[in-house]
Design a protein around this motif. Structure first.
Motif, mmCIF file in Angstrom:
data_model
loop_
_atom_site.group_PDB
_atom_site.id
_atom_site.type_symbol
_atom_site.label_atom_id
_atom_site.label_comp_id
_atom_site.label_asym_id
_atom_site.label_seq_id
_atom_site.Cartn_x
_atom_site.Cartn_y
_atom_site.Cartn_z
ATOM 1 N N ASN A 27 0.860 -1.187 0.000
ATOM 2 C CA ASN A 27 0.000 0.000 0.000
ATOM 3 C C ASN A 27 0.897 1.237 0.000
ATOM 4 O OD1 ASN A 27 0.575 0.709 2.873
ATOM 5 N ND2 ASN A 27 -0.589 -1.184 3.264
ATOM 6 N N ASN A 28 0.294 2.398 -0.214
ATOM 7 C CA ASN A 28 1.091 3.623 -0.324
ATOM 8 C C ASN A 28 1.810 3.965 0.976
ATOM 9 O OD1 ASN A 28 0.180 3.754 -2.897
ATOM 10 N ND2 ASN A 28 -1.007 5.637 -2.664
ATOM 11 N N PHE A 29 1.132 3.734 2.125
ATOM 12 C CA PHE A 29 1.752 4.061 3.408
ATOM 13 C C PHE A 29 3.020 3.233 3.615
ATOM 14 C CE2 PHE A 29 2.307 3.236 7.967
ATOM 15 C CZ PHE A 29 2.475 4.540 8.415
ATOM 16 N N ALA A 30 2.915 1.944 3.337
ATOM 17 C CA ALA A 30 4.088 1.073 3.464
ATOM 18 C C ALA A 30 5.191 1.523 2.514
ATOM 19 C CB ALA A 30 3.699 -0.374 3.172
ATOM 20 N N GLY A 31 4.799 1.985 1.324
ATOM 21 C CA GLY A 31 5.792 2.478 0.364
ATOM 22 C C GLY A 31 6.538 3.685 0.891
ATOM 23 N N TYR A 32 5.812 4.620 1.522
ATOM 24 C CA TYR A 32 6.475 5.794 2.103
ATOM 25 C C TYR A 32 7.426 5.386 3.227
ATOM 26 C CZ TYR A 32 3.177 8.815 -0.400
ATOM 27 O OH TYR A 32 2.462 9.456 -1.373
ATOM 28 N N VAL A 33 6.981 4.461 4.081
ATOM 29 C CA VAL A 33 7.829 3.995 5.185
ATOM 30 C C VAL A 33 9.093 3.337 4.635
ATOM 31 C CG1 VAL A 33 7.989 2.418 7.155
ATOM 32 C CG2 VAL A 33 5.880 3.713 6.761
ATOM 33 N N GLY A 34 8.944 2.536 3.592
ATOM 34 C CA GLY A 34 10.098 1.874 2.981
ATOM 35 C C GLY A 34 11.080 2.846 2.372
ATOM 36 N N LEU A 35 10.605 3.994 1.901
ATOM 37 C CA LEU A 35 11.482 5.011 1.340
ATOM 38 C C LEU A 35 12.195 5.809 2.429
ATOM 39 C CD1 LEU A 35 9.226 6.435 -1.534
ATOM 40 C CD2 LEU A 35 11.323 5.115 -1.820
ATOM 41 N N ILE A 36 11.527 5.991 3.572
ATOM 42 C CA ILE A 36 12.050 6.855 4.629
ATOM 43 C C ILE A 36 12.998 6.127 5.576
ATOM 44 C CG2 ILE A 36 11.395 8.196 6.676
ATOM 45 C CD1 ILE A 36 8.803 8.939 5.175
ATOM 46 N N SER A 56 14.245 4.418 -7.034
ATOM 47 C CA SER A 56 14.155 3.737 -8.331
ATOM 48 C C SER A 56 14.190 2.226 -8.176
ATOM 49 C CB SER A 56 15.287 4.197 -9.249
ATOM 50 O OG SER A 56 16.548 3.786 -8.743
ATOM 51 N N ILE A 57 14.732 1.739 -7.050
ATOM 52 C CA ILE A 57 14.809 0.297 -6.811
ATOM 53 C C ILE A 57 13.520 -0.238 -6.188
ATOM 54 C CG2 ILE A 57 15.969 -1.498 -5.433
ATOM 55 C CD1 ILE A 57 18.543 0.093 -5.798
ATOM 56 N N VAL A 58 13.013 0.457 -5.181
ATOM 57 C CA VAL A 58 11.891 -0.089 -4.405
ATOM 58 C C VAL A 58 10.522 0.292 -4.954
ATOM 59 C CG1 VAL A 58 13.246 -0.214 -2.300
ATOM 60 C CG2 VAL A 58 11.943 1.846 -2.784
ATOM 61 N N LEU A 59 10.428 1.361 -5.743
ATOM 62 C CA LEU A 59 9.118 1.790 -6.234
ATOM 63 C C LEU A 59 8.696 0.975 -7.450
ATOM 64 C CD1 LEU A 59 9.349 5.677 -5.908
ATOM 65 C CD2 LEU A 59 8.175 4.073 -4.402
ATOM 66 N N THR A 60 7.437 0.557 -7.446
ATOM 67 C CA THR A 60 6.894 -0.208 -8.567
ATOM 68 C C THR A 60 5.725 0.498 -9.239
ATOM 69 O OG1 THR A 60 5.404 -1.433 -7.087
ATOM 70 C CG2 THR A 60 7.576 -2.390 -7.499
ATOM 71 N N LYS A 61 5.099 1.437 -8.535
ATOM 72 C CA LYS A 61 3.943 2.152 -9.077
ATOM 73 C C LYS A 61 4.341 3.580 -9.459
ATOM 74 C CE LYS A 61 1.248 1.497 -5.528
ATOM 75 N NZ LYS A 61 0.049 1.432 -4.656
ATOM 76 N N GLU A 62 3.943 3.992 -10.644
ATOM 77 C CA GLU A 62 4.286 5.340 -11.098
ATOM 78 C C GLU A 62 3.653 6.406 -10.220
ATOM 79 O OE1 GLU A 62 4.077 8.130 -15.132
ATOM 80 O OE2 GLU A 62 3.659 5.974 -15.252
ATOM 81 N N TYR A 95 6.058 7.621 -7.593
ATOM 82 C CA TYR A 95 7.356 8.163 -7.981
ATOM 83 C C TYR A 95 7.645 9.476 -7.256
ATOM 84 C CZ TYR A 95 8.100 4.935 -11.921
ATOM 85 O OH TYR A 95 8.323 3.828 -12.690
ATOM 86 N N THR A 96 8.896 9.624 -6.821
ATOM 87 C CA THR A 96 9.361 10.908 -6.320
ATOM 88 C C THR A 96 9.867 11.730 -7.509
ATOM 89 O OG1 THR A 96 11.540 9.961 -5.897
ATOM 90 C CG2 THR A 96 9.975 9.984 -4.065
ATOM 91 N N LEU A 97 10.175 12.997 -7.267
ATOM 92 C CA LEU A 97 10.563 13.876 -8.378
ATOM 93 C C LEU A 97 11.795 13.400 -9.143
ATOM 94 C CD1 LEU A 97 9.895 17.559 -7.253
ATOM 95 C CD2 LEU A 97 9.069 16.427 -9.307
ATOM 96 N N PRO A 98 12.878 12.973 -8.484
ATOM 97 C CA PRO A 98 14.029 12.501 -9.264
ATOM 98 C C PRO A 98 13.689 11.325 -10.172
ATOM 99 C CG PRO A 98 14.695 12.910 -7.004
ATOM 100 C CD PRO A 98 13.204 13.020 -7.042
ATOM 101 N N VAL A 99 12.895 10.385 -9.675
ATOM 102 C CA VAL A 99 12.498 9.233 -10.499
ATOM 103 C C VAL A 99 11.562 9.680 -11.606
ATOM 104 C CG1 VAL A 99 11.445 6.944 -10.480
ATOM 105 C CG2 VAL A 99 12.756 7.712 -8.510
ATOM 106 N N GLY A 100 10.641 10.586 -11.280
ATOM 107 C CA GLY A 100 9.709 11.077 -12.291
ATOM 108 C C GLY A 100 10.398 11.857 -13.391
ATOM 109 N N VAL A 101 11.375 12.708 -12.999
ATOM 110 C CA VAL A 101 12.126 13.481 -14.003
ATOM 111 C C VAL A 101 12.937 12.543 -14.886
ATOM 112 C CG1 VAL A 101 14.000 15.136 -14.314
ATOM 113 C CG2 VAL A 101 12.206 15.597 -12.646
ATOM 114 N N ASN A 102 13.533 11.528 -14.291
ATOM 115 C CA ASN A 102 14.276 10.543 -15.083
ATOM 116 C C ASN A 102 13.351 9.813 -16.057
ATOM 117 O OD1 ASN A 102 16.806 8.787 -15.459
ATOM 118 N ND2 ASN A 102 15.261 7.265 -14.962
#
Length: 281
Positions: free
Chosen positions: A140-149, A219-225, A228-235
């Motif tokens: 889920n999105n919350f888990a995704g944010y926790v995994g990034l932080i 870029s490694i852990v995200l699977t859903k567009e 995406y954070t800004l660096p991944v989105g800009v890339n």
């Protein structure tokens, strides 16, 4: 006296030249983002001032990709990372600076030693732990944010900086607070934390810049567009527009605006905070 003035002139000339070399790529990026489709962006020598001046690249990026969603994701991740770094670094730096316990020096130098370990060296085990804990955006999105932080929730640099800041505060301040009836937690939160605000601001700036520009881990852990954070989105612009460098430049400039705003908002603390961190060893 005359020789000293000539020496200072040469030093200033060198510093100006180095500054221009450092700033030139950013100026070229701005120039590229403002050039129209009929202008050659790879011309040599490069044309800094666009002959076909336009803001269409900015509006084009804004319309073609979900820039707002990328921005919100980056703000959540950077904000959470900064908040956790301030809290955890301060709570770790205080006992290392003020309390006496067995193994204190070993703990401190062990923490400092981790600065020499690049994130790439521990990236695989961190990724496996993240997967095992289900801290990915596919859950889920919350888990995704926790995994990034969480991999960047605290840093050895932050602990070191806060330890140095606490060492710079006279012990008499704590003793006076204890005489007034404060316990250890009240001394920490009500007396010491307000006195190290400049160092906290410096840590916030460095952490925000690092988190905002982080590309490898998201870029490694995200699977859903949509995550995406800004660096991944800009890339992602590179493939989306067949390497439209004007759009990529415009997207990069938009991505740097929050960093500039954050730094300008905190800059009054920056110099004093850096000096505070170098008071004692």
């Amino acid at each position: 006296m005359k020789n000293l003035k000539v020496k200072n002139i040469y030093i200033h000339i060198i510093l100006i030249a180095v500054s221009l070399l450092s700033v030139f790529p950013f100026i070229w990026l701005i120039s590229t983002s403002l050039k129209g489709p009929d202008e050659n962006i790879f011309a040599y020598p490069p044309a800094i001032i666009p002959s076909d001046f336009t803001f269409a690249n900015y509006s084009g990026v804004w319309k073609k990709v979900d820039f707002i969603a990328y921005f919100v994701n980056s703000m959540i991740v950077a904000g959470g990372t900064v908040l956790l770094n301030l809290i955890l670094s301060a709570m770790a730096g205080y006992p290392l600076a003020r309390m006496e316990f067995k193994g204190k020096k070993i703990a401190f130098f062990s923490i400092l030693a981790t600065i020499m370990i690049p994130f790439q060296a521990i990236m695989l085990p961190v990724y496996l732990i993240t997967l095992k804990l289900h801290l990915v955006d596919s859950v889920n999105n919350f888990a995704g944010y926790v995994g990034l932080i969480m991999p960047f929730a605290v840093s050895a640099f932050g602990i070191f900086l806060m330890r140095q800041a606490f060492l710079g505060i006279p012990k008499e301040m704590e003793e006076a607070a204890i005489v007034d009836g404060c316990n250890v937690w009240q001394v920490f939160t009500r007396v010491l934390i307000p006195m190290v605000k400049p160092s906290l601001a410096v840590l916030a700036i460095f952490t925000f810049i690092g988190s905002w520009g982080e590309f490898l881990w998201p870029s490694i852990v995200l699977t859903k567009e949509s995550m995406y954070t800004l660096p991944v989105g800009v890339n992602n612009l590179q493939g989306m527009f067949s390497s439209n460098w004007r759009f990529i430049a415009a997207g990069s400039i938009l991505a740097t605006i929050p960093i500039v705003i954050f730094f300008l908002a905190m800059q009054r603390y920056f110099i004093s905070g850096e000096n505070e961190g170098a008071v004692k060893g």
